[in-house]
Write an enzyme that holds these catalytic residues in place. Structure first.
Site, mmCIF file in Angstrom:
data_model
loop_
_atom_site.group_PDB
_atom_site.id
_atom_site.type_symbol
_atom_site.label_atom_id
_atom_site.label_comp_id
_atom_site.label_asym_id
_atom_site.label_seq_id
_atom_site.Cartn_x
_atom_site.Cartn_y
_atom_site.Cartn_z
ATOM 1 N N ASP A 43 36.327 -6.809 -25.401
ATOM 2 C CA ASP A 43 36.158 -7.060 -26.538
ATOM 3 C C ASP A 43 36.663 -8.563 -25.936
ATOM 4 O OD1 ASP A 43 38.275 -7.803 -24.981
ATOM 5 O OD2 ASP A 43 39.869 -6.952 -26.485
ATOM 6 N N SER A 44 36.359 -9.152 -24.581
ATOM 7 C CA SER A 44 35.721 -10.365 -23.914
ATOM 8 C C SER A 44 34.396 -11.600 -24.402
ATOM 9 C CB SER A 44 35.144 -9.829 -22.349
ATOM 10 O OG SER A 44 33.933 -9.025 -22.215
ATOM 11 N N ASP A 82 35.542 -0.979 -27.270
ATOM 12 C CA ASP A 82 37.282 -1.870 -26.780
ATOM 13 C C ASP A 82 37.537 -1.242 -28.642
ATOM 14 O OD1 ASP A 82 38.152 -2.219 -24.505
ATOM 15 O OD2 ASP A 82 37.021 -4.382 -24.460
ATOM 16 N N LYS A 112 37.900 2.065 -26.314
ATOM 17 C CA LYS A 112 38.918 1.801 -25.179
ATOM 18 C C LYS A 112 40.026 1.082 -25.672
ATOM 19 C CE LYS A 112 38.195 -1.199 -21.849
ATOM 20 N NZ LYS A 112 39.466 -2.807 -21.815
ATOM 21 N N GLU A 179 42.136 -2.962 -13.769
ATOM 22 C CA GLU A 179 41.279 -4.512 -13.244
ATOM 23 C C GLU A 179 42.157 -4.868 -12.478
ATOM 24 O OE1 GLU A 179 39.952 -8.296 -15.197
ATOM 25 O OE2 GLU A 179 40.186 -6.281 -17.370
#
EC number: 2.1.2.11
Length: 272
Positions: A43-44, A82, A112, A179
């Site tokens: 989703d970045s 995502d 995800k 992360e």
């Protein structure tokens, strides 16, 4: 096409897993051609390719649109898409409907979802046949609360992350993304899980690594995190665009080399 069982086999054989975050057909095509094991449609994409301020503006429709494009570009790569913010956490019925829609319409290998609180969702999604990759540590959808900073940096936080990782595996997650956590913590978690653990800013002790296509190739990004290594420089494309602009304005482009040679106007004029 790579499968969950193949990724687990890679972990067991201690073969590192490569993963790249990509968002469209041409980048996915390049990633597959390079032999990368997995693609994450993150989703970045909201900030990287859509120009949003954060992931908050990213919708399920955005993720489906880009997930489809990536699958078309990389038909033989393990693709993970995502769940955007708001797609999980409303109600279990809605959450599963969102997950099923995303999974079916993108033809992804897995979806995800972020956070330790989603273990009930992982269990239910797994039960209806939707593979879920979990995401712990720094979770971008929660940066408004936790900020962009190292996670698991205290004894209590590290112990909680270890517990959370075990819980998402027990719930049925097929893989885990960690992360921005300390290297030794990520290595410890990787050793204790049977599912593949993919790190981003988590050191080399994980089963694999993930970086964003645009970050690692310096393509349209202004700020890169500490953990990002630049493997190529796509910013030189700006030089090509500048040269194009100059040649158009000077009349140098298009030259005869780039022009169709057939003469047609004599025929047109003779018909008048």
């Amino acid at each position: 096409m790579k499968t969950v069982s193949l990724l687990i086999d890679m972990k067991q054989k201690q073969t590192k897993i490569s993963m790249v975050t990509a968002y469209d057909f041409p980048s996915a095509k390049q990633v597959e051609a390079a032999g990368i094991d997995m693609i994450l449609v993150g989703d970045s994409l909201g900030m990287t390719v859509l120009g949003y301020e954060s992931t908050v503006q990213v919708t399920l429709a955005d993720m489906i649109h880009h997930g489809r494009a990536v699958r078309r570009g990389a038909p033989n790569t393990f693709v993970v898409v995502d769940m955007p913010i708001g797609a999980v956490g409303i109600s279990m019925t809605q959450d599963l409907n969102h997950a099923l829609k995303l999974y079916q319409e993108t033809n992804a290998n897995a979806i995800k979802a972020e956070g330790a609180h989603i273990t009930p969702f992982i269990e239910k999604a797994t039960a209806i046949g939707i593979p879920v990759v979990a995401h712990l540590g720094l979770t971008p959808q929660s940066v408004g609360v936790m900020g962009y900073k190292l996670q698991g940096a205290t004894k209590e936080a590290a112990e909680q992350l270890i517990l959370d990782a075990k819980n998402v595996e027990q719930a049925g997650a097929v893989a885990l993304v960690l992360e921005a956590i300390p290297n030794d913590l990520a290595e410890e978690i990787s050793k204790h899980l049977t599912i593949p653990v993919i790190g981003i800013g988590a050191g080399k002790g994980t089963d694999g690594q993930v970086l964003v296509y645009h970050d690692m190739l310096n393509y349209g990004v202004e700020h890169k995190a500490k953990f990002v290594k630049q493997f190529a420089d796509f910013s030189v494309g700006v030089d090509g665009l500048k040269q194009y602009d100059q040649e158009v304005k000077s009349g140098a482009f298009p030259s005869e080399e780039y022009t169709y040679k057939k003469k047609i106007m004599n025929e047109v004029n003779n018909n008048d």
